[in-house]
Design a protein around this motif. Structure first.
Motif, PDB file in Angstrom:
ATOM      1  N   ALA A  44     -51.369  63.783 -51.665  1.00 59.53           N
ATOM      2  CA  ALA A  44     -50.878  64.155 -50.529  1.00 59.53           C
ATOM      3  C   ALA A  44     -51.690  63.542 -49.459  1.00 59.53           C
ATOM      4  CB  ALA A  44     -50.770  65.550 -50.520  1.00 59.53           C
ATOM      5  N   ASP A  45     -53.128  63.155 -49.808  1.00 58.07           N
ATOM      6  CA  ASP A  45     -54.089  62.829 -48.901  1.00 58.07           C
ATOM      7  C   ASP A  45     -53.637  61.537 -48.002  1.00 58.07           C
ATOM      8  OD1 ASP A  45     -56.379  62.091 -47.354  1.00 58.07           O
ATOM      9  OD2 ASP A  45     -57.635  62.428 -48.967  1.00 58.07           O
ATOM     10  N   LYS A  46     -53.312  61.599 -46.784  1.00 55.50           N
ATOM     11  CA  LYS A  46     -52.926  60.259 -46.407  1.00 55.50           C
ATOM     12  C   LYS A  46     -53.950  59.150 -46.057  1.00 55.50           C
ATOM     13  CE  LYS A  46     -48.698  61.664 -45.769  1.00 55.50           C
ATOM     14  NZ  LYS A  46     -47.905  61.735 -44.772  1.00 55.50           N
ATOM     15  N   GLU A  47     -54.971  59.402 -46.467  1.00 54.18           N
ATOM     16  CA  GLU A  47     -56.198  58.684 -46.379  1.00 54.18           C
ATOM     17  C   GLU A  47     -56.041  57.714 -47.612  1.00 54.18           C
ATOM     18  OE1 GLU A  47     -59.888  60.250 -45.506  1.00 54.18           O
ATOM     19  OE2 GLU A  47     -59.403  61.159 -43.694  1.00 54.18           O
ATOM     20  N   THR A  48     -55.407  57.874 -48.814  1.00 55.75           N
ATOM     21  CA  THR A  48     -54.925  57.313 -49.929  1.00 55.75           C
ATOM     22  C   THR A  48     -54.484  55.951 -49.776  1.00 55.75           C
ATOM     23  OG1 THR A  48     -54.825  59.268 -51.189  1.00 55.75           O
ATOM     24  CG2 THR A  48     -53.942  57.337 -52.247  1.00 55.75           C
ATOM     25  N   THR A  49     -54.990  54.799 -50.266  1.00 53.83           N
ATOM     26  CA  THR A  49     -54.241  53.426 -49.780  1.00 53.83           C
ATOM     27  C   THR A  49     -53.587  52.804 -51.188  1.00 53.83           C
ATOM     28  OG1 THR A  49     -56.144  52.748 -48.162  1.00 53.83           O
ATOM     29  CG2 THR A  49     -54.710  50.898 -49.472  1.00 53.83           C
ATOM     30  N   PHE A  50     -52.393  52.474 -51.054  1.00 58.44           N
ATOM     31  CA  PHE A  50     -51.669  52.122 -52.036  1.00 58.44           C
ATOM     32  C   PHE A  50     -51.237  50.650 -52.180  1.00 58.44           C
ATOM     33  CE2 PHE A  50     -50.233  56.386 -51.471  1.00 58.44           C
ATOM     34  CZ  PHE A  50     -50.388  57.041 -52.914  1.00 58.44           C
ATOM     35  N   HIS A  51     -51.580  49.866 -53.170  1.00 62.64           N
ATOM     36  CA  HIS A  51     -51.478  48.574 -53.166  1.00 62.64           C
ATOM     37  C   HIS A  51     -50.403  48.404 -54.534  1.00 62.64           C
ATOM     38  CE1 HIS A  51     -53.482  44.392 -53.833  1.00 62.64           C
ATOM     39  NE2 HIS A  51     -52.214  44.391 -53.941  1.00 62.64           N
ATOM     40  N   VAL A  52     -49.289  47.857 -53.946  1.00 63.02           N
ATOM     41  CA  VAL A  52     -48.121  47.779 -54.924  1.00 63.02           C
ATOM     42  C   VAL A  52     -48.047  46.297 -55.338  1.00 63.02           C
ATOM     43  CG1 VAL A  52     -45.649  48.226 -55.260  1.00 63.02           C
ATOM     44  CG2 VAL A  52     -47.002  49.521 -53.512  1.00 63.02           C
ATOM     45  N   PHE A  53     -48.063  45.943 -56.613  1.00 61.57           N
ATOM     46  CA  PHE A  53     -47.822  44.722 -57.319  1.00 61.57           C
ATOM     47  C   PHE A  53     -46.482  44.840 -57.741  1.00 61.57           C
ATOM     48  CE2 PHE A  53     -52.269  45.892 -57.506  1.00 61.57           C
ATOM     49  CZ  PHE A  53     -52.913  44.501 -57.264  1.00 61.57           C
ATOM     50  N   CYS A  54     -45.500  43.776 -57.361  1.00 63.58           N
ATOM     51  CA  CYS A  54     -44.020  43.756 -57.783  1.00 63.58           C
ATOM     52  C   CYS A  54     -43.830  42.412 -58.229  1.00 63.58           C
ATOM     53  CB  CYS A  54     -43.287  43.872 -56.427  1.00 63.58           C
ATOM     54  SG  CYS A  54     -43.546  45.487 -55.345  1.00 63.58           S
ATOM     55  N   GLY A  55     -43.257  42.328 -59.347  1.00 59.86           N
ATOM     56  CA  GLY A  55     -42.269  41.266 -60.026  1.00 59.86           C
ATOM     57  C   GLY A  55     -41.061  41.054 -58.942  1.00 59.86           C
ATOM     58  N   ARG A  56     -40.225  40.065 -59.319  1.00 54.46           N
ATOM     59  CA  ARG A  56     -38.983  39.818 -58.482  1.00 54.46           C
ATOM     60  C   ARG A  56     -37.801  40.246 -59.590  1.00 54.46           C
ATOM     61  NH1 ARG A  56     -39.002  33.727 -56.566  1.00 54.46           N
ATOM     62  NH2 ARG A  56     -39.405  33.109 -58.889  1.00 54.46           N
ATOM     63  N   GLY A  57     -37.888  41.051 -60.323  1.00 53.29           N
ATOM     64  CA  GLY A  57     -36.689  41.709 -60.831  1.00 53.29           C
ATOM     65  C   GLY A  57     -36.577  43.141 -60.383  1.00 53.29           C
ATOM     66  N   ASN A  58     -35.772  43.603 -61.126  1.00 52.53           N
ATOM     67  CA  ASN A  58     -35.314  44.974 -60.544  1.00 52.53           C
ATOM     68  C   ASN A  58     -36.541  46.109 -60.527  1.00 52.53           C
ATOM     69  OD1 ASN A  58     -32.587  44.261 -60.066  1.00 52.53           O
ATOM     70  ND2 ASN A  58     -31.764  45.331 -61.729  1.00 52.53           N
ATOM     71  N   ASN A  59     -37.402  46.017 -61.628  1.00 54.17           N
ATOM     72  CA  ASN A  59     -38.522  46.599 -61.806  1.00 54.17           C
ATOM     73  C   ASN A  59     -39.390  46.297 -60.406  1.00 54.17           C
ATOM     74  OD1 ASN A  59     -41.764  47.227 -62.735  1.00 54.17           O
ATOM     75  ND2 ASN A  59     -40.279  48.713 -63.611  1.00 54.17           N
ATOM     76  N   GLY A  60     -39.423  45.223 -60.045  1.00 50.90           N
ATOM     77  CA  GLY A  60     -40.193  44.889 -58.757  1.00 50.90           C
ATOM     78  C   GLY A  60     -39.327  45.440 -57.484  1.00 50.90           C
ATOM     79  N   GLY A  61     -38.179  45.400 -57.753  1.00 52.70           N
ATOM     80  CA  GLY A  61     -37.318  46.154 -56.678  1.00 52.70           C
ATOM     81  C   GLY A  61     -37.568  47.481 -56.290  1.00 52.70           C
ATOM     82  N   ASP A  62     -37.671  48.225 -57.541  1.00 48.46           N
ATOM     83  CA  ASP A  62     -38.423  49.809 -57.349  1.00 48.46           C
ATOM     84  C   ASP A  62     -39.541  49.784 -56.743  1.00 48.46           C
ATOM     85  OD1 ASP A  62     -36.128  50.578 -59.182  1.00 48.46           O
ATOM     86  OD2 ASP A  62     -37.318  50.244 -60.954  1.00 48.46           O
ATOM     87  N   GLY A  63     -40.402  48.937 -56.955  1.00 48.13           N
ATOM     88  CA  GLY A  63     -41.805  48.854 -56.434  1.00 48.13           C
ATOM     89  C   GLY A  63     -41.777  48.634 -54.805  1.00 48.13           C
ATOM     90  N   LEU A  64     -40.786  47.817 -54.438  1.00 45.34           N
ATOM     91  CA  LEU A  64     -40.482  47.509 -52.994  1.00 45.34           C
ATOM     92  C   LEU A  64     -40.103  48.549 -52.422  1.00 45.34           C
ATOM     93  CD1 LEU A  64     -38.897  43.932 -52.947  1.00 45.34           C
ATOM     94  CD2 LEU A  64     -41.375  44.771 -52.716  1.00 45.34           C
ATOM     95  N   VAL A  65     -39.096  49.506 -52.989  1.00 43.37           N
ATOM     96  CA  VAL A  65     -38.556  50.650 -52.153  1.00 43.37           C
ATOM     97  C   VAL A  65     -39.550  51.616 -52.054  1.00 43.37           C
ATOM     98  CG1 VAL A  65     -36.968  52.474 -52.662  1.00 43.37           C
ATOM     99  CG2 VAL A  65     -36.213  50.162 -53.066  1.00 43.37           C
ATOM    100  N   ILE A  66     -40.185  51.838 -53.230  1.00 42.39           N
ATOM    101  CA  ILE A  66     -41.521  52.783 -53.167  1.00 42.39           C
ATOM    102  C   ILE A  66     -42.651  52.404 -52.113  1.00 42.39           C
ATOM    103  CG2 ILE A  66     -43.448  53.669 -54.418  1.00 42.39           C
ATOM    104  CD1 ILE A  66     -41.653  53.319 -56.826  1.00 42.39           C
TER     105      ILE A  66
END
Length: 499
Positions: A44-66
């Motif tokens: 919940a801490d808004k100071e947390t940074t997220f680095h999202v690594f996405c492939g180009r299939g549907n699993n990567g699509g999940d990552g993009l939405v997140i």
């Protein structure tokens, strides 16, 4: 909870899309939203940074939405799309379009704030459909993730993890957020470095499909265990709760039969009798006054004979492998008609005399650790080969195998039940003796053999889960299993009431 293979999961997706009249992208949004909500709840801490690594299939699509949802909720987010990780799917392209519209930066070298404990890597490179080795460029990304000090969350599965064959290179996840069903590969010993904890997220797949589609694999969680639990009836007395007999012990190993006997009674049966050598008589009577004791031989059991009919019998804890003891076990087995619980040196004796397996009553429960299992049925090439051999062994001998491991599996014919409780605190001497007693105590109460094995393993593991809130894994001993059995039962009863 059912465990489905990749083919059935894809069919569940298709059926859901048709039945609920939604698009595949809408299902993607639904799944990714559930993952986002889990992440938001736990970080919940808004100071947390997220680095999202996405492939180009549907699993990567999940990552993009997140990533988009995190960005819109005012978290700091960076997105890397790995070009070599698959080919773009239509749903990936749509997710990318929505992400770009949100104004988030993609594949930039901008620095982001780093504070230990506040950097989260989200792995969305590949999903459960992966069937080939990772490209070298993707392996480089995986190695970067694995070398980092960031907390790693994988979406649906750690990238690189194969569902149906051994894995060599994959993301080492701290948490896997998997959709609707746990995956069998998560629980195999060879994959332990890739999967630490899992959360199964309900994404609303078609209930009729799930209910009506058969599987041989099941995940035993708290909902499933509630259907197997048999509460004590208000009018119960010791005569209705069953009489368990625990046979074991030898000079220097009396503690094993003591632990097993006490576990049987604390698991809920009404009476426990122990059958042990004379050197253990005073030890048993002093340690466990609630138990009755029969003796034979001075330092080891030489024959097995008793004049009552127990409801359940457990044999093996601390019994040793003296030739006279082996002969006693053979003669004992030839007379049995009810399922037994067999552990420890009784298993090793069977492994040395495999033709004796023919004398085991149908649905007897064997509780080997990995080396005992190997002695019984031979070695295996990998975890998938091991599973096939366990099922074949169970079917051939009409036995139930409780294959003890970090994720203990109960094998009954073609059916495999994966336990969800327990932790490394159970890696201590005497833990298996307690499990033998618990299962025997449940059999004595009238649980059928499969339910006794499943419920016993779950209850045994739950004692350690409850205990580590109050003590350390290192200090936990087998005696603590007995101490926390009552609290484990209370936990199960409370969960049953909340349904």
């Amino acid at each position: 909870m059912k465990i489905f293979d990749t083919k059935n999961i894809r069919e569940a997706d298709k059926t859901t899309i048709t039945a609920q009249q939604i698009t595949s992208y809408e299902l993607m949004e639904r799944a990714a939203t559930e993952a986002f909500l889990w992440i938001k709840k736990h970080f919940a801490d808004k100071e947390t940074t997220f680095h999202v690594f996405c492939g180009r299939g549907n699993n990567g699509g999940d990552g993009l939405v997140i990533a988009r949802l995190l960005h819109n909720d005012h978290y700091a987010v960076k997105v890397d799309i790995i070009e070599e990780a698959g080919s773009p799917t239509p749903d990936f392209e749509l997710a990318l379009k929505h992400l770009q519209e949100s104004g988030i930066n993609i594949n930039t070298d901008i620095a982001y704030p780093y504070e230990k404990g506040k950097l989260i890597y989200i792995d969305a490179l590949f999903g459960i459909g992966l069937n080939r080795e990772l490209p070298e460029a993707v392996k480089t990304v995986v190695e970067k993730i694995n070398r980092s000090e960031a907390y790693v969350i994988s979406i649906d599965t750690p990238s690189g993890l194969f569902m149906d064959k051994p894995t060599e290179v994959a993301v080492k996840s701290d948490y896997v957020l998997t959709f609707q069903f746990p995956k069998l590969a998560f629980f195999l010993p060879g994959n332990c470095e890739f999967v630490n904890k899992i959360a199964v997220l309900d994404i609303g797949l078609d209930k009729d499909f799930i209910a009506n589609t058969p599987t041989h694999f099941y995940y035993i969680d708290r909902k499933e265990i509630g259907t197997r639990y048999r509460p004590v009836k208000p009018h119960a007395h010791k005569g209705t709760q069953g009489h368990a007999l625990i046979i074991g012990g030898s000079y220097g190993k009396i503690g094993a039969v003591c632990l097993s006997a006490k576990a049987a009674l604390k698991a809920g049966c009404g009476l426990v009798t122990t059958y042990l050598p004379k050197c253990g008589y005073e030890v048993m009577q002093g340690y466990f006054p609630e138990a009755m004791a029969l003796t034979d031989g001075d330092t080891h059991i030489q024959k097995i004979s008793f004049d009552f009919e127990p409801k359940a019998i457990g044999i093996g804890p601390g019994i040793g492998q003296h030739p006279e003891t082996q002969e006693a076990i053979l003669n004992f087995l030839k007379l049995q008609t009810k399922p037994l619980v067999i552990d420890a040196d009784a298993l090793n004796i069977l492994a040395q005399n495999k033709d004796w397996l023919q004398y085991l009553p149908e649905h007897s429960i064997l509780t080997p650790h990995p080396k005992e299992l190997e002695r019984l049925m031979g070695s295996w090439h990998d975890d998938f080969d091991k599973l096939s051999k366990m099922k074949a062994f169970s079917m051939e001998h009409k036995l139930i195998l409780v294959a003890k491991d970090a994720h203990t599996m109960i094998v009954s014919g073609e059916s495999v039940y994966v336990n969800s409780t327990g932790n490394a605190a159970l890696a201590t001497g005497g833990s298996g003796d307690c499990l033998t007693g618990i299962i025997t105590g449940l059999l004595a109460q009238g649980y059928n053999p499969v339910d006794a094995a499943i419920f016993g393993v779950y209850l045994h593991g739950l004692t350690a889960d409850v205990a580590i809130a109050e003590t350390s894994m290192q200090a936990f001993t087998a005696s603590d299993i007995l101490q926390y059995l009552g609290k484990a039962y209370i936990t199960i009863e409370n969960e049953c009431r909340q349904k």
